[in-house]
Design a protein around this motif. Structure first.
Motif, PDB file in Angstrom:
ATOM      1  N   TYR A 178       8.249 -10.610  -5.432  1.00  0.00           N
ATOM      2  CA  TYR A 178       8.769 -11.966  -5.522  1.00  0.00           C
ATOM      3  C   TYR A 178       9.231 -12.301  -6.932  1.00  0.00           C
ATOM      4  O   TYR A 178       8.529 -11.724  -7.804  1.00  0.00           O
ATOM      5  CB  TYR A 178       7.972 -13.005  -4.857  1.00  0.00           C
ATOM      6  N   ALA A 179      10.141 -13.482  -7.089  1.00  0.00           N
ATOM      7  CA  ALA A 179      10.555 -13.737  -8.601  1.00  0.00           C
ATOM      8  C   ALA A 179       9.333 -14.500  -9.262  1.00  0.00           C
ATOM      9  O   ALA A 179       9.276 -14.464 -10.510  1.00  0.00           O
ATOM     10  CB  ALA A 179      11.713 -14.851  -8.301  1.00  0.00           C
ATOM     11  N   ASP A 180       8.289 -14.886  -8.631  1.00  0.00           N
ATOM     12  CA  ASP A 180       7.415 -15.594  -9.158  1.00  0.00           C
ATOM     13  C   ASP A 180       6.116 -14.571  -9.771  1.00  0.00           C
ATOM     14  O   ASP A 180       5.205 -15.210 -10.184  1.00  0.00           O
ATOM     15  CB  ASP A 180       6.584 -16.731  -8.296  1.00  0.00           C
ATOM     16  N   GLY A 181       6.488 -13.472  -9.397  1.00  0.00           N
ATOM     17  CA  GLY A 181       5.459 -12.406  -9.958  1.00  0.00           C
ATOM     18  C   GLY A 181       4.545 -12.057  -8.871  1.00  0.00           C
ATOM     19  O   GLY A 181       3.768 -11.040  -8.913  1.00  0.00           O
ATOM     20  N   GLU A 182       4.590 -12.434  -7.444  1.00  0.00           N
ATOM     21  CA  GLU A 182       3.591 -12.292  -6.492  1.00  0.00           C
ATOM     22  C   GLU A 182       4.057 -10.878  -5.980  1.00  0.00           C
ATOM     23  O   GLU A 182       5.446 -10.740  -6.067  1.00  0.00           O
ATOM     24  CB  GLU A 182       3.754 -13.347  -5.473  1.00  0.00           C
ATOM     25  N   HIS A 183       3.420 -10.125  -5.593  1.00  0.00           N
ATOM     26  CA  HIS A 183       3.632  -8.627  -5.165  1.00  0.00           C
ATOM     27  C   HIS A 183       2.485  -8.339  -3.746  1.00  0.00           C
ATOM     28  O   HIS A 183       1.324  -8.629  -4.099  1.00  0.00           O
ATOM     29  CB  HIS A 183       3.451  -7.742  -6.489  1.00  0.00           C
ATOM     30  N   TYR A 184       3.120  -7.573  -2.855  1.00  0.00           N
ATOM     31  CA  TYR A 184       2.323  -7.487  -1.725  1.00  0.00           C
ATOM     32  C   TYR A 184       2.732  -6.228  -1.268  1.00  0.00           C
ATOM     33  O   TYR A 184       3.700  -5.780  -1.248  1.00  0.00           O
ATOM     34  CB  TYR A 184       2.489  -8.496  -0.503  1.00  0.00           C
ATOM     35  N   GLU A 185       1.568  -5.385  -0.610  1.00  0.00           N
ATOM     36  CA  GLU A 185       1.610  -4.067  -0.257  1.00  0.00           C
ATOM     37  C   GLU A 185       0.929  -4.325   1.267  1.00  0.00           C
ATOM     38  O   GLU A 185      -0.149  -4.411   1.333  1.00  0.00           O
ATOM     39  CB  GLU A 185       1.003  -2.903  -0.976  1.00  0.00           C
ATOM     40  N   LEU A 186       1.878  -4.184   2.060  1.00  0.00           N
ATOM     41  CA  LEU A 186       1.353  -4.357   3.498  1.00  0.00           C
ATOM     42  C   LEU A 186       1.578  -3.074   4.311  1.00  0.00           C
ATOM     43  O   LEU A 186       2.630  -2.546   4.243  1.00  0.00           O
ATOM     44  CB  LEU A 186       2.257  -5.464   4.206  1.00  0.00           C
ATOM     45  N   SER A 187       0.533  -2.566   4.838  1.00  0.00           N
ATOM     46  CA  SER A 187       0.472  -1.446   5.646  1.00  0.00           C
ATOM     47  C   SER A 187       1.504  -1.571   6.908  1.00  0.00           C
ATOM     48  O   SER A 187       1.515  -2.644   7.435  1.00  0.00           O
ATOM     49  CB  SER A 187      -0.833  -0.849   5.908  1.00  0.00           C
ATOM     50  N   CYS A 188       2.054  -0.348   7.235  1.00  0.00           N
ATOM     51  CA  CYS A 188       2.809  -0.515   8.644  1.00  0.00           C
ATOM     52  C   CYS A 188       1.988  -0.826   9.731  1.00  0.00           C
ATOM     53  O   CYS A 188       2.372  -1.842  10.699  1.00  0.00           O
ATOM     54  CB  CYS A 188       3.462   0.795   8.640  1.00  0.00           C
ATOM     55  N   GLU A 189       0.636  -0.471   9.779  1.00  0.00           N
ATOM     56  CA  GLU A 189      -0.380  -0.693  10.774  1.00  0.00           C
ATOM     57  C   GLU A 189      -0.348  -2.374  10.931  1.00  0.00           C
ATOM     58  O   GLU A 189      -0.425  -3.144  11.908  1.00  0.00           O
ATOM     59  CB  GLU A 189      -1.431  -0.132  10.669  1.00  0.00           C
ATOM     60  N   PHE A 190      -0.837  -2.960   9.875  1.00  0.00           N
ATOM     61  CA  PHE A 190      -0.870  -4.292   9.755  1.00  0.00           C
ATOM     62  C   PHE A 190       0.356  -5.041  10.051  1.00  0.00           C
ATOM     63  O   PHE A 190       0.411  -6.084  10.836  1.00  0.00           O
ATOM     64  CB  PHE A 190      -1.238  -4.828   8.151  1.00  0.00           C
TER      65      PHE A 190
END
Length: 130
Positions: free
Chosen positions: A24-36
């Motif tokens: 995201y532009a605000d620097g947030e970053h997420y790694e979401l598993s396909c299972e999740f």
């Protein structure tokens, strides 16, 4: 209404590790598993049509994404390799999943345990009372 801050500036699907990466532009970053993502699908098949009508998703540890399909300017349709493709993940929902990932995952694991179910489609849980 989509909050513009919730629209990712970069989306990457890592098929080998089964991870959808959102930045995201605000620097947030997420790694979401396909299972999740699969077990938290916003579809009626998973969520039901109201509180208490959810269907616990089991055996999804090996699920992967086949395709990401943009839907207008507000969502992604995630096409999973187990045939599930009916949930539209709007930008607000994807951001919410990222922000609450640990809490939601823990709640999911607790529901699995209470149901005597497993994440692995090749295993069954048997409780022996003695």
């Amino acid at each position: 209404m989509t909050n513009p801050a919730n629209i990712p500036v970069d989306i990457k699907l890592h098929r080998k590790s089964r991870i959808l990466e959102l930045s995201y532009a605000d620097g947030e970053h997420y790694e979401l598993s396909c299972e999740f993502l699969r077990v938290h699908s916003p579809s009626a098949e998973v969520r039901g049509h109201g509180e208490g009508q959810e269907t616990l998703q089991t055996g999804k540890i090996k699920v992967n994404l086949k395709e990401l399909v943009p839907v207008g300017n507000y969502a992604l349709k995630l096409v999973f390799d187990d045939g599930h493709d009916s949930g539209l993940y709007d930008w607000n929902y994807l951001r919410k999943l990222g922000q609450n990932q640990q809490q939601y995952w823990q709640q999911y694991l607790e529901r699995l345990e209470q149901a005597g179910a497993t994440r692995d489609p090749d295993l069954s849980v048997v409780k022996i009372m003695g």
